[in-house]
Scaffold this active site. Sequence first.
Site, mmCIF file in Angstrom:
data_model
loop_
_atom_site.group_PDB
_atom_site.id
_atom_site.type_symbol
_atom_site.label_atom_id
_atom_site.label_comp_id
_atom_site.label_asym_id
_atom_site.label_seq_id
_atom_site.Cartn_x
_atom_site.Cartn_y
_atom_site.Cartn_z
ATOM 1 N N TYR A 1 -21.454 -39.969 5.615
ATOM 2 C CA TYR A 1 -20.798 -40.948 6.477
ATOM 3 C C TYR A 1 -21.681 -42.123 6.856
ATOM 4 O O TYR A 1 -21.203 -43.069 7.459
ATOM 5 C CB TYR A 1 -20.235 -40.267 7.731
ATOM 6 C CG TYR A 1 -18.805 -39.856 7.521
ATOM 7 C CD1 TYR A 1 -17.810 -40.838 7.401
ATOM 8 C CD2 TYR A 1 -18.427 -38.540 7.383
ATOM 9 C CE1 TYR A 1 -16.502 -40.491 7.171
ATOM 10 C CE2 TYR A 1 -17.126 -38.184 7.150
ATOM 11 C CZ TYR A 1 -16.161 -39.162 7.048
ATOM 12 O OH TYR A 1 -14.872 -38.826 6.808
ATOM 13 N N ASP B 1 -13.924 -9.557 -6.578
ATOM 14 C CA ASP B 1 -12.667 -9.395 -7.316
ATOM 15 C C ASP B 1 -12.973 -8.978 -8.748
ATOM 16 O O ASP B 1 -14.019 -9.309 -9.295
ATOM 17 C CB ASP B 1 -11.907 -10.724 -7.365
ATOM 18 C CG ASP B 1 -11.255 -11.056 -6.033
ATOM 19 O OD1 ASP B 1 -11.195 -10.142 -5.184
ATOM 20 O OD2 ASP B 1 -10.820 -12.201 -5.858
#
Lengths: 669, 419
Positions: free
Chosen positions: B162, B300
């Site tokens: 930013y 997983d």
Amino acid sequence: MESESPVETKKSKSKTPKKAKESILKQKSPAEFFAENKNIAGFDNPGKCLYTTVREFVENALDSAESISELPMIEITIEEIVKSKFNSMIGLVDRERIDEALYDDYETAKAREKRLAKEAKAQEIQAKNAALGKKVKEHAVSKAAKSRGEASFYRVTCKDNGRGMPHDDIPNMFGRVLSGTKYGLKQTRGKFGLGAKMALIWSKMSTGLPIDISSSMRGQNYISFCRLDIDIHRNVPHIHLHEKRDNKDKWHGAEIQVVIEGNWTTYRSKILHYMRQMAVITPYSQFLFKFVSDTPDKNVTIKFARRTDVMPPVPVETKHHPSSVDILLIKRLIAETSKQNLLQFLQHEFVNIGKPLADRLIGEMGPEFSPKMAVKSLTDQQIVRIHQLFRQAKFDDPSGDCLSPAGEYNLRLGIIKELHPDMVATYSGSAQVFEGHPFIVEAGVSVGGKDVKQGLNIFRFANRIPLLFEQGGDVVTRTALKRISWNNYKINQTQDKIGVFVSIVSTKIPFKGTGKEYIGDDISEIATAVKSAIQQCCIQLKSKIVKKMQAREQQERKRNLSKYIPDATNAVYDVLKEMAKSNSSKKKRYEEGDADILRKVSDHLITKETLTEKLTQHVEKVDYEMALEYATQTGVREEPREDIYLQSLDGKGNFSDFHSPIFVFRLFL
Amino acid sequence: MADKKKRRRPDSDSDSASQPFKNLLKSDDQILQILESFTSSFSSSSTSKPLTLADLALSTTCREVSDLSLSSVQSAIESLVLQLTHQILSGQGFSFTIPSRSSSNQLYVPELDRIVLKDKSTVRPFSHISSVRKTTITAKILSLVHQLCLKNIHVTKRDLFYTDVKLFQDQIQSDAVLDDVSCMLGCTRSSLNVIAAEKGVVVGRLIFSDNGDMIDCTKMGMGGKAIPPNIDRVGDMQSDALFILLVEKDAAYIRLAEDRFYNRFPCIIVTAKGQPDVATRLFLRKMKMELKLPVLALVDSDPYGLKILSVYGCGSKNMSYDSANLTTPDIKWLGIRPSDLDKYKIPEQCRLPMTEQDIKTGKDLLEEDFVKKNPGWVEELNLMVKTKQKAEIQALSSFGFQYLSEVYLPLKLQQQDWL
């Protein structure tokens, strides 16, 4: 075309059970059938009727000129006929309305009030906008809504320089539906072979006026003139006038004139698109399109000039491929054949069956078949057996020799002629086969051009005629939208003006739907061929585009580099400033050379501007060097120019053409 | 801490039908015994000092960064900037020489069991159209980091972005250059005082100090303690856990945290909620090194699960320059493994077909050295690619939401079923 008769019989059959009791078995003539189901042939509504009429005439004219290898020269005129003029044409007196409330478009007092209020409001807004200096949009004066009775009529005239028709055949060629010269297995234009007959039926339905035909054949010293309409119930022509007239200009060709109901307003753009796309695919023909009406500012005159005098060869009629025939067709071929025995029949009525293969096939059919058996004596069961074997046996693919693709040369010229693109690439695939019918896919991709909108502009052609309707489901549209990653070819799918042209020719185009307006996306053979053809074009374009981008990069390099100078110098200077601070406060020690710089920074001898200046100088130097290098590498070279086309004065020269995908070599003998 | 075990043994006879293999479970005490013996043997075996690049005589051909003090980062930047200034003043423009982080410059070293960066570098000149942007961004990031050094503060990557949105355009670009800068300066990213927003969480039998505050991870409620982004302020780790359980997914983590799995089997549970961030990887490594506990991974059963596991274990290609600090050696693949799908009779409706992309990723993984070195993994991955089926940890919920914590994991631990 053989599918027409079964449709009809089915229709009459299906009607019978509905009126179960005391129904009289009615026969329907083909003309009646098409009058009732005119949407099949593209006569859905008045607007579409006008469009289809124009296109049927144009396609007939092209076929006619091409069949005698004459460069087509076609004039189409659409003349608007206002109601009063139409009434006087048919001898009807224009009558004033007496009972206003009787009419559909009668405005009741309430509706009038509402309309006036709305108009006042619209005017107010307009005045406001005008006061504010906004661009005043031409407020469409709300026309009184067209009522159902307020039909518009048009006289459509099409004149060509084709073969013309023999004097005596004219009535039957126009006045009898499902009679024609174009039946047979070959690549044809047109949709049902109904041609001008549907236009005649429509004119009979909407205006009741007959059709005028003038025609003359080469070397004929008279012009046949015929005015006729069609007896729809009996499917026979009804001749008003049939005579021979003088042919002073030695003209040959045909001129057809018909008065029909239509709608120019809604189908204007479709008709113009059609003409433009036709000009793309047939750059060897010349079209003069005119729209004439009483209000001169609505008039349109467009000339699509000829760009080449090389025509694709006339498609030749071919025999059926064994894997494409059905039982009915086999029966018909048996009925029509002049061959006596089965062996000769197989050998001569189909492509890709030689004598040895015919022998083997007969051997495979079973013991009750023999080469010498009379072909006309085959039983129904035996024909089914032949059909089964045709389905299962392996045959060589039919060759594409019978096809007449537009040719890369013509496609390219057509695109350049009508779109004036910045870049164009074309590709012609080799013949492939779907269900026993050969097909060829040709494609062109263009970038930029005039009158082209941003994004994908898709032009579809089937058997060298444009397809304008039902674009969404078409294999070409879907392929271009979904299966081509334009980004890979440095083409921006949303920003660039992309023209995609795909022309498919086949002895049988596998249309979808009743309208024969699009080719389904479910035929993987065609989908693959279309995809690879478009990709081939894109690959050609990519290298051109990359070159262009490099050239642009050359031009913009300095600007793009300079853009970053402030950010870069700021970043460096910020650090230097901090370092200079700590150097002067003796927080940190630096080496002599570095300390020197930092002192200069604190004394403002080296500032941000110094760095900027140095960096700018450097960028300029680099830019100059690279521009020089680029120039020496590429050389000073102008874009190749397209030659203009000059029509040869002596058209009757004796020559032969040698075709190649990118040029045609013409040898005068 | 050890006495606060909440034993929540469910009635074992009621739901054995719906929770298969439950009857195979031994009592918790027996399982604990198995684990204890494993852990003790593990910690005794892993006392040897880890190898470094220098040990393998690879330090010349491979690049590695180290933690640098703030002042040395500052001087590194300053000398670089002075160099640039000299270049600019002499009218040559300027350029950076940046170690290449492309995949062709990566090397898997089996002895170290991690990916390291080779010594290839690319020159990033200002006066070239293709690199001008990146060069400018690099200069900007250098100047920003220099400020951080002067002020001695930490900012996040987002903060950095930013400071000049117009130049950076999006955070991916400033993040990538930040990695380039740390690679170029030869320091870790944390030494640049730039941190990533915290992502990982930890719960279980762990006590540590974060910036001076003592944290007891058994008393952090259900969500656990967010893993602090500044690893240098973490210390004093203590634990009575027997192992560290690494969980890929947030959902499984919540299940285990809520069931207080760490009380039944003393352990530390960590997750980074998907791809691990730097802080979590550093934290895991620190735990492993200081506590000497085995790490068991629950991911997983799909190529991405294994990929995440490999990032913890061997490092990511993007940050291979710092793999020495970021990787945790010897992570065991506990589950869900492709072979578990049949072994635990996971119903068909809970398995998912692998997509083309999945299968491709799986096949690519089979080519990777860090997979090849472990025959057990190769076998499992082959099975996955062959059956073309994948399953998430949540597939176990088909036997009840708590099947994971009450049957699957205990059974796995009891059987020491890890690779």
